[in-house]
Structure formats: structure tokens, C-alpha cells
Design a protein around this motif. Structure first.
Motif, PDB file in Angstrom:
ATOM      1  N   THR A 186     -48.156  72.311  98.821  1.00 34.19           N
ATOM      2  CA  THR A 186     -46.825  72.761  98.410  1.00 34.19           C
ATOM      3  C   THR A 186     -46.502  72.338  96.975  1.00 34.19           C
ATOM      4  N   GLU A 187     -47.296  71.439  96.425  1.00 33.74           N
ATOM      5  CA  GLU A 187     -47.169  71.019  95.031  1.00 33.74           C
ATOM      6  C   GLU A 187     -48.575  70.848  94.463  1.00 33.74           C
ATOM      7  N   LEU A 188     -48.728  71.231  93.184  1.00 31.81           N
ATOM      8  CA  LEU A 188     -50.027  71.052  92.528  1.00 31.81           C
ATOM      9  C   LEU A 188     -49.835  71.083  91.017  1.00 31.81           C
ATOM     10  N   THR A 189     -50.364  70.064  90.349  1.00 29.81           N
ATOM     11  CA  THR A 189     -50.392  70.005  88.888  1.00 29.81           C
ATOM     12  C   THR A 189     -51.811  69.635  88.475  1.00 29.81           C
ATOM     13  N   VAL A 190     -52.376  70.453  87.596  1.00 30.60           N
ATOM     14  CA  VAL A 190     -53.748  70.251  87.130  1.00 30.60           C
ATOM     15  C   VAL A 190     -53.714  70.103  85.616  1.00 30.60           C
ATOM     16  N   GLN A 191     -54.446  69.089  85.100  1.00 24.52           N
ATOM     17  CA  GLN A 191     -54.460  68.829  83.656  1.00 24.52           C
ATOM     18  C   GLN A 191     -55.892  68.688  83.167  1.00 24.52           C
ATOM     19  N   LEU A 192     -56.183  69.373  82.050  1.00 25.10           N
ATOM     20  CA  LEU A 192     -57.495  69.344  81.411  1.00 25.10           C
ATOM     21  C   LEU A 192     -57.330  68.735  80.025  1.00 25.10           C
ATOM     22  N   ARG A 193     -58.189  67.738  79.687  1.00 25.91           N
ATOM     23  CA  ARG A 193     -58.099  67.049  78.400  1.00 25.91           C
ATOM     24  C   ARG A 193     -59.442  67.209  77.674  1.00 25.91           C
ATOM     25  N   ILE A 194     -59.367  67.878  76.485  1.00 26.18           N
ATOM     26  CA  ILE A 194     -60.554  68.123  75.671  1.00 26.18           C
ATOM     27  C   ILE A 194     -60.468  67.251  74.422  1.00 26.18           C
ATOM     28  N   SER A 201     -59.904  74.024  68.999  1.00 28.32           N
ATOM     29  CA  SER A 201     -58.629  74.745  69.059  1.00 28.32           C
ATOM     30  C   SER A 201     -58.678  75.713  70.232  1.00 28.32           C
ATOM     31  N   SER A 202     -57.541  75.865  70.905  1.00 31.58           N
ATOM     32  CA  SER A 202     -57.488  76.674  72.120  1.00 31.58           C
ATOM     33  C   SER A 202     -57.666  78.159  71.806  1.00 31.58           C
ATOM     34  N   THR A 203     -58.405  78.830  72.686  1.00 34.14           N
ATOM     35  CA  THR A 203     -58.564  80.287  72.598  1.00 34.14           C
ATOM     36  C   THR A 203     -58.088  80.986  73.864  1.00 34.14           C
ATOM     37  N   GLY A 204     -57.564  80.215  74.841  1.00 33.42           N
ATOM     38  CA  GLY A 204     -57.073  80.843  76.055  1.00 33.42           C
ATOM     39  C   GLY A 204     -57.312  79.971  77.270  1.00 33.42           C
ATOM     40  N   LEU A 216     -47.994  77.410  82.375  1.00 33.51           N
ATOM     41  CA  LEU A 216     -49.070  76.809  81.584  1.00 33.51           C
ATOM     42  C   LEU A 216     -48.521  76.336  80.257  1.00 33.51           C
ATOM     43  N   SER A 217     -48.901  75.143  79.873  1.00 34.96           N
ATOM     44  CA  SER A 217     -48.546  74.619  78.552  1.00 34.96           C
ATOM     45  C   SER A 217     -49.803  74.045  77.912  1.00 34.96           C
ATOM     46  N   VAL A 218     -49.882  74.166  76.586  1.00 33.07           N
ATOM     47  CA  VAL A 218     -51.026  73.672  75.819  1.00 33.07           C
ATOM     48  C   VAL A 218     -50.485  72.897  74.636  1.00 33.07           C
ATOM     49  N   GLY A 219     -51.015  71.722  74.397  1.00 31.85           N
ATOM     50  CA  GLY A 219     -50.540  70.921  73.279  1.00 31.85           C
ATOM     51  C   GLY A 219     -51.543  69.847  72.896  1.00 31.85           C
ATOM     52  N   LEU A 225     -56.883  67.939  73.141  1.00 25.98           N
ATOM     53  CA  LEU A 225     -56.272  69.243  73.412  1.00 25.98           C
ATOM     54  C   LEU A 225     -56.017  69.286  74.910  1.00 25.98           C
ATOM     55  N   VAL A 226     -54.731  69.406  75.307  1.00 27.29           N
ATOM     56  CA  VAL A 226     -54.350  69.228  76.704  1.00 27.29           C
ATOM     57  C   VAL A 226     -53.823  70.547  77.275  1.00 27.29           C
ATOM     58  N   TYR A 227     -54.415  71.011  78.392  1.00 26.80           N
ATOM     59  CA  TYR A 227     -53.945  72.156  79.171  1.00 26.80           C
ATOM     60  C   TYR A 227     -53.312  71.617  80.454  1.00 26.80           C
ATOM     61  N   THR A 228     -52.106  72.123  80.787  1.00 29.29           N
ATOM     62  CA  THR A 228     -51.438  71.662  82.003  1.00 29.29           C
ATOM     63  C   THR A 228     -50.935  72.863  82.791  1.00 29.29           C
ATOM     64  N   TRP A 229     -51.374  72.994  84.054  1.00 26.05           N
ATOM     65  CA  TRP A 229     -50.898  74.031  84.975  1.00 26.05           C
ATOM     66  C   TRP A 229     -50.010  73.375  86.022  1.00 26.05           C
TER      67      TRP A 229
END
Length: 292
Positions: A186-194, A201-204, A216-219, A225-229
Motif C-alpha cells: 500500500t506504500e512504496l518509495t524507491v530511490q536510485l543513487r548514481i 546527467s539524467s536522460t530519462g 518521479l523526481s530527479v535531483g 544523481l538521485v532518482y526517487t519514485w
């Protein structure tokens, strides 16, 4: 027929010119009439007769009327000769301006109502992680929150794994996070750290779950470089295996992903779950021992 009309037209023109040029000498005509009448009286009596004044004026008036009649008849004849036949009048039918009816009044077109879009189905698979179209990430207004990285790769009904996609090359790469859920989440947060190893630099980004279910946020944060869903409120993740992928450019040459990492938090029923891991290459020998 045309030649005959031309001859008649020329004749009318000449008669018209002659009639306009003729100027009758009325005084001479009256004198001749009076002289003729006088000679007639002399022939009867043998001597010159003197006419009474009144009778003389009557004779002059009668002669004048006769001359006027001759001139009138001549003018009428000339006018009849030069008179051209007027072309027959033609009637042109003109339709009345139609009165617009209420039904003919222009109205703005009614636009069709689009049906509710069907939710996208998960078409991506782990076997072809680089095939889905890239999703343009939205820039994060603030630095993304860092998830705990000290958890293991498995926690109860939640399991995870991180790997660099085999389709990566010397200029571009894709990092995949695989999440397995044996229960509904019922809850899910996934984070990727490059890690920023140069030119990163992010391309998608993309995920195998419905796009509308996540934000989705990227910063940039602390050299990563952090992607967060984040799963939206009211949405759920069914049981199954799902992929979250981040795509990025980097400097030319082979890139070392040893400093990259991922983390995820979830809820299954009342249980809080968390997993984390890295993208280090797995040793084939270790895997063989584990299988034995």
C-alpha cells in the motif's frame, strides 16, 4: 439580315442630317402665296383689287397654318424614317433575399467528450529493461530525502536487487532496481543513487508499474544523481516482480558503478519494510557456492 440593317441605318442617318440642315424660308413662302392670290383676283376683274385689312390677315394666318402643317408632316415623316426599333424589354427574375431560419443560425461546434483513458498496463519486462521509452523526469524543487542504506536486500515479503543494464555503452548507461513483492503493497518509495564520476546527467527514467501511479523526481545531492519514485496515495502495488530504471550519460569509457546504490521502503498491511543494496558485480564463484 445584317446588311439590310446597315443600309437602313445609313438611310436613316442621311435623312436625319438633311432634316436638321433644312431651314424653310417662311417669308418667301408667304409672299409667293399672297402674290398668287393677287394675280387670281386681277384675272377676274381686270384690275388690281384692294383687299380689306382683316381679310388680308386671315389669308396670311391661313397660309401660315398651311406652312406649319407641311413642316409638321415633313418632320413626322423624317422622324418616322430615323426612328430605330427599340429592343424588346426583358424581364429579369430576381429572387427575394431568403429569411434565415432559427435552425440556420451558426452555433459553436460541440466538442466530443473524450472517454477516460485506460490505465497503462505494465508492458516492460526485466528481460528487456532498455526497451521501454524513457520518461522525462521532473526537476525536484528540493533535495530528495535519502532513504536508509543500511538495510539488507530482503525484508519479509519484499526483495530487491540492483544491476547495470547490459545494453549500457561507453557514453550512456542504465541502472535497474528489481523489486519483488509477495504481498500487496500500500506504500512504496524507491530511490536510485548514481555517483558523479564525471559527465553524469539524467536522460530519462521508467518503471514497469503504471506511470500514473507514481511521482518521479530527479535531483543532485552530495555528489549523486538521485532518482526517487513515490507511490501515490490511494494506489497499490500488486504481488509480482517490478523494475525501476534510471538512464544517464557519462564520460567516455567504462564507468565503475561500485559507489552507486539504491534503497526502498514499503508497507504491506501493518508491516513497515525496507531494503537497500548496491550495483557491484556478483562473483560467479559465490553464486555457484550459494546454489550448491
Amino acid at each position: 439580315m445584317t446588311m439590310q440593317r446597315d443600309v437602313h441605318g445609313e438611310l436613316r442617318a442621311r435623312l436625319h442630317e438633311a432634316a436638321e440642315a433644312h431651314e424653310p424660308d417662311r417669308a418667301r413662302i408667304l409672299a409667293r402665296i399672297e402674290r398668287g392670290m393677287t394675280e387670281e383676283v386681277r384675272g377676274r376683274s381686270g384690275h388690281r383689287a384692294t383687299l380689306p385689312p382683316a381679310f388680308g390677315w386671315l389669308r396670311v394666318a391661313g397660309a401660315t397654318a398651311a406652312v406649319a402643317g407641311v413642316l409638321a408632316v415633313g418632320g413626322y415623316a423624317v422622324a418616322s424614317a430615323v426612328k430605330e426599333e427599340a429592343p424588346p424589354q426583358r424581364k429579369v427574375a430576381v429572387s427575394a433575399t431568403p429569411t434565415p431560419s432559427p435552425e440556420a443560425t451558426s452555433r459553436p461546434p460541440a466538442f466530443p467528450v473524450d472517454p477516460d483513458p485506460e490505465p497503462s498496463s505494465p508492458v516492460e519486462s526485466r528481460e528487456e529493461p532498455s526497451s521501454p521509452p524513457a520518461q522525462s523526469p521532473s526537476a525536484s524543487a528540493s533535495a530528495p530525502a535519502q532513504l536508509p542504506a543500511d538495510a539488507g536486500v530482503e525484508d519479509g515479503p519484499l526483495w530487491s536487487d540492483g544491476s547495470v543494464d547490459p545494453h549500457s555503452n561507453d557514453f550512456w548507461a542504465q541502472s535497474n532496481i528489481t523489486v519483488k513483492a509477495s504481498e500487496q503493497l500500500t506504500e512504496l518509495t524507491v530511490q536510485l543513487r548514481i555517483a558523479q564520476t564525471g559527465g553524469v546527467s539524467s536522460t530519462g527514467a521508467w518503471r514497469s508499474l503504471p506511470e500514473d501511479d507514481f511521482t518521479l523526481s530527479v535531483g543532485e545531492q552530495d555528489g549523486f544523481l538521485v532518482y526517487t519514485w513515490v507511490l501515490k496515495e490511494g494506489r497499490t502495488v500488486p504481488e509480482g516482480e517490478w523494475v525501476f530504471a534510471g538512464q544517464y550519460d557519462h564520460e567516455r569509457g567504462g564507468r565503475d558503478a561500485k559507489d552507486d546504490g539504491y534503497a526502498a521502503t514499503a508497507r504491506a498491511g501493518t508491516e513497515e519494510l525496507s531494503v537497500a543494496g548496491d550495483f557491484a558485480a556478483q562473483d560467479d564463484d559465490d553464486s555457484s557456492e550459494g546454489d550448491s
